[in-house]
Design a protein around this motif. Structure first.
Motif, PDB file in Angstrom:
ATOM      1  N   LEU A 148       0.806  -1.217   0.000  1.00 46.30           N
ATOM      2  CA  LEU A 148       0.000   0.000   0.000  1.00 46.30           C
ATOM      3  C   LEU A 148       0.841   1.270   0.000  1.00 46.30           C
ATOM      4  O   LEU A 148       0.451   2.273  -0.608  1.00 46.30           O
ATOM      5  CB  LEU A 148      -0.928   0.013   1.218  1.00 46.30           C
ATOM      6  N   LEU A 149       1.981   1.247   0.658  1.00 44.17           N
ATOM      7  CA  LEU A 149       2.804   2.457   0.774  1.00 44.17           C
ATOM      8  C   LEU A 149       3.192   3.042  -0.589  1.00 44.17           C
ATOM      9  O   LEU A 149       3.033   4.256  -0.805  1.00 44.17           O
ATOM     10  CB  LEU A 149       4.029   2.185   1.641  1.00 44.17           C
ATOM     11  N   PRO A 150       3.672   2.239  -1.551  1.00 47.69           N
ATOM     12  CA  PRO A 150       3.978   2.822  -2.864  1.00 47.69           C
ATOM     13  C   PRO A 150       2.742   3.413  -3.555  1.00 47.69           C
ATOM     14  O   PRO A 150       2.849   4.398  -4.275  1.00 47.69           O
ATOM     15  CB  PRO A 150       4.536   1.647  -3.669  1.00 47.69           C
ATOM     16  N   LEU A 151       1.569   2.826  -3.317  1.00 52.42           N
ATOM     17  CA  LEU A 151       0.343   3.383  -3.899  1.00 52.42           C
ATOM     18  C   LEU A 151       0.068   4.765  -3.326  1.00 52.42           C
ATOM     19  O   LEU A 151      -0.264   5.701  -4.065  1.00 52.42           O
ATOM     20  CB  LEU A 151      -0.854   2.463  -3.616  1.00 52.42           C
ATOM     21  N   LEU A 152       0.201   4.904  -2.018  1.00 55.04           N
ATOM     22  CA  LEU A 152      -0.015   6.208  -1.384  1.00 55.04           C
ATOM     23  C   LEU A 152       0.963   7.243  -1.929  1.00 55.04           C
ATOM     24  O   LEU A 152       0.581   8.382  -2.229  1.00 55.04           O
ATOM     25  CB  LEU A 152       0.134   6.092   0.133  1.00 55.04           C
ATOM     26  N   HIS A 153       2.233   6.864  -2.074  1.00 57.31           N
ATOM     27  CA  HIS A 153       3.230   7.797  -2.607  1.00 57.31           C
ATOM     28  C   HIS A 153       2.949   8.154  -4.064  1.00 57.31           C
ATOM     29  O   HIS A 153       3.372   9.222  -4.531  1.00 57.31           O
ATOM     30  CB  HIS A 153       4.646   7.232  -2.444  1.00 57.31           C
ATOM     31  N   ARG A 154       2.233   7.283  -4.763  1.00 55.84           N
ATOM     32  CA  ARG A 154       1.841   7.547  -6.148  1.00 55.84           C
ATOM     33  C   ARG A 154       0.578   8.409  -6.218  1.00 55.84           C
ATOM     34  O   ARG A 154       0.142   8.804  -7.290  1.00 55.84           O
ATOM     35  CB  ARG A 154       1.592   6.199  -6.846  1.00 55.84           C
ATOM     36  N   GLY A 155      -0.031   8.697  -5.062  1.00 53.63           N
ATOM     37  CA  GLY A 155      -1.229   9.538  -5.024  1.00 53.63           C
ATOM     38  C   GLY A 155      -2.531   8.774  -5.041  1.00 53.63           C
ATOM     39  O   GLY A 155      -3.593   9.376  -5.230  1.00 53.63           O
ATOM     40  N   TYR A 187     -15.380   4.576   7.835  1.00 58.73           N
ATOM     41  CA  TYR A 187     -14.219   4.146   7.055  1.00 58.73           C
ATOM     42  C   TYR A 187     -13.104   5.163   7.195  1.00 58.73           C
ATOM     43  O   TYR A 187     -13.326   6.318   7.567  1.00 58.73           O
ATOM     44  CB  TYR A 187     -14.602   3.956   5.586  1.00 58.73           C
ATOM     45  N   TYR A 188     -11.899   4.694   6.906  1.00 64.32           N
ATOM     46  CA  TYR A 188     -10.705   5.533   6.941  1.00 64.32           C
ATOM     47  C   TYR A 188     -10.224   5.760   5.516  1.00 64.32           C
ATOM     48  O   TYR A 188     -10.141   4.821   4.732  1.00 64.32           O
ATOM     49  CB  TYR A 188      -9.590   4.850   7.733  1.00 64.32           C
ATOM     50  N   THR A 189      -9.891   7.001   5.204  1.00 65.86           N
ATOM     51  CA  THR A 189      -9.288   7.319   3.912  1.00 65.86           C
ATOM     52  C   THR A 189      -7.842   7.737   4.168  1.00 65.86           C
ATOM     53  O   THR A 189      -7.569   8.614   4.986  1.00 65.86           O
ATOM     54  CB  THR A 189     -10.020   8.468   3.213  1.00 65.86           C
ATOM     55  N   TYR A 190      -6.928   7.094   3.460  1.00 63.96           N
ATOM     56  CA  TYR A 190      -5.497   7.388   3.581  1.00 63.96           C
ATOM     57  C   TYR A 190      -5.011   8.045   2.305  1.00 63.96           C
ATOM     58  O   TYR A 190      -5.315   7.584   1.198  1.00 63.96           O
ATOM     59  CB  TYR A 190      -4.699   6.090   3.817  1.00 63.96           C
ATOM     60  N   SER A 191      -4.259   9.118   2.460  1.00 64.19           N
ATOM     61  CA  SER A 191      -3.651   9.767   1.298  1.00 64.19           C
ATOM     62  C   SER A 191      -2.408  10.518   1.759  1.00 64.19           C
ATOM     63  O   SER A 191      -2.314  10.920   2.922  1.00 64.19           O
ATOM     64  CB  SER A 191      -4.634  10.712   0.608  1.00 64.19           C
ATOM     65  N   ILE A 192      -1.480  10.666   0.841  1.00 59.31           N
ATOM     66  CA  ILE A 192      -0.246  11.418   1.109  1.00 59.31           C
ATOM     67  C   ILE A 192      -0.218  12.572   0.138  1.00 59.31           C
ATOM     68  O   ILE A 192      -0.289  12.370  -1.081  1.00 59.31           O
ATOM     69  CB  ILE A 192       1.004  10.528   0.922  1.00 59.31           C
ATOM     70  N   SER A 193      -0.122  13.775   0.665  1.00 60.80           N
ATOM     71  CA  SER A 193      -0.052  14.936  -0.219  1.00 60.80           C
ATOM     72  C   SER A 193       1.305  14.919  -0.921  1.00 60.80           C
ATOM     73  O   SER A 193       2.267  14.344  -0.431  1.00 60.80           O
ATOM     74  CB  SER A 193      -0.249  16.226   0.563  1.00 60.80           C
ATOM     75  N   GLN A 194       1.377  15.579  -2.049  1.00 62.96           N
ATOM     76  CA  GLN A 194       2.589  15.561  -2.873  1.00 62.96           C
ATOM     77  C   GLN A 194       3.795  16.159  -2.162  1.00 62.96           C
ATOM     78  O   GLN A 194       4.927  15.865  -2.508  1.00 62.96           O
ATOM     79  CB  GLN A 194       2.319  16.279  -4.193  1.00 62.96           C
ATOM     80  N   ASP A 195       3.558  16.985  -1.131  1.00 66.76           N
ATOM     81  CA  ASP A 195       4.693  17.587  -0.431  1.00 66.76           C
ATOM     82  C   ASP A 195       5.184  16.768   0.755  1.00 66.76           C
ATOM     83  O   ASP A 195       6.112  17.172   1.437  1.00 66.76           O
ATOM     84  CB  ASP A 195       4.339  19.017   0.004  1.00 66.76           C
TER      85      ASP A 195
END
Length: 196
Positions: A148-155, A187-195
């Protein structure tokens, strides 16, 4: 009450007998599950109120590819594709449930948008995924973290029903969905902003 599961085995959560009948290979006890056969979670449909809340709070485009790991009867991926016209992929091991997914998609006239794969979710190719949805047990979510981590880093936004992914609180947002049946409350939504 279903012959496959008793109220005591299911912590008092009501069971939909018709949905369990669609998967007669189930074991009698919810947590005495067929782990050695590759299953990572018992079939427990996402409550309608959670599906409705999720869809009303989510924005997808026709070019998006929505993936539901452990899709069960396909209610989430079918609802999302019907609402947004995006492509959808449901992944599950249970053949009977996948047939039900296809039947439901045909009834909603969205067969051209959604496909279903009988596959181990740890072997799934996420290359085209632009949104990931899962209703899986915490142990499975923990095992999926390296994927999952690479998916989050991909947006790619990642959504989990009922259980959080441990250690990822700083990337999550919880959305409550009051379920009168006593089922998962959101539910939980996970996302990583581009910064980040």
């Amino acid at each position: 009450m279903s012959e496959y599961i008793s109220e005591a085995d299911n912590d008092g959560i009501p069971v939909d007998d018709e949905l369990y009948a669609a998967a007669p290979t189930r074991k009698k006890k919810l947590f005495g599950f067929a782990w050695n056969e590759g299953y990572v979670a018992p079939f427990r449909p996402t409550p309608d109120i959670v599906v409705e809340t999720f869809i009303s709070n989510t924005q997808l485009q026709p070019h998006d590819v929505f993936v539901d790991l452990g899709c069960g009867d396909g209610r989430v991926v079918n609802a999302v594709c019907a609402k947004y016209g995006c492509k959808g992929i449901g992944v599950d091991l249970d053949v009977a449930l996948l047939e039900q997914c296809k039947t439901n998609a045909e009834a909603q006239n969205i067969s051209h948008l959604v496909s279903f794969q009988q596959q181990d979710l740890f072997q799934f190719d996420f290359t085209q995924t632009s949104f990931l949805f899962m209703y899986l047990l915490p142990e499975t979510l923990e095992k999926l973290k390296p994927t999952l981590l690479p998916l989050l880093h991909r947006g790619v936004p990642v959504v989990t029903v009922a259980w959080a992914i441990s250690g990822w609180d700083h990337w999550s947002h919880f959305c409550s969905a009051a379920d009168p049946s006593g089922g998962p409350a959101g539910y939980y939504t996970y996302s990583i902003s581009q910064d980040q």
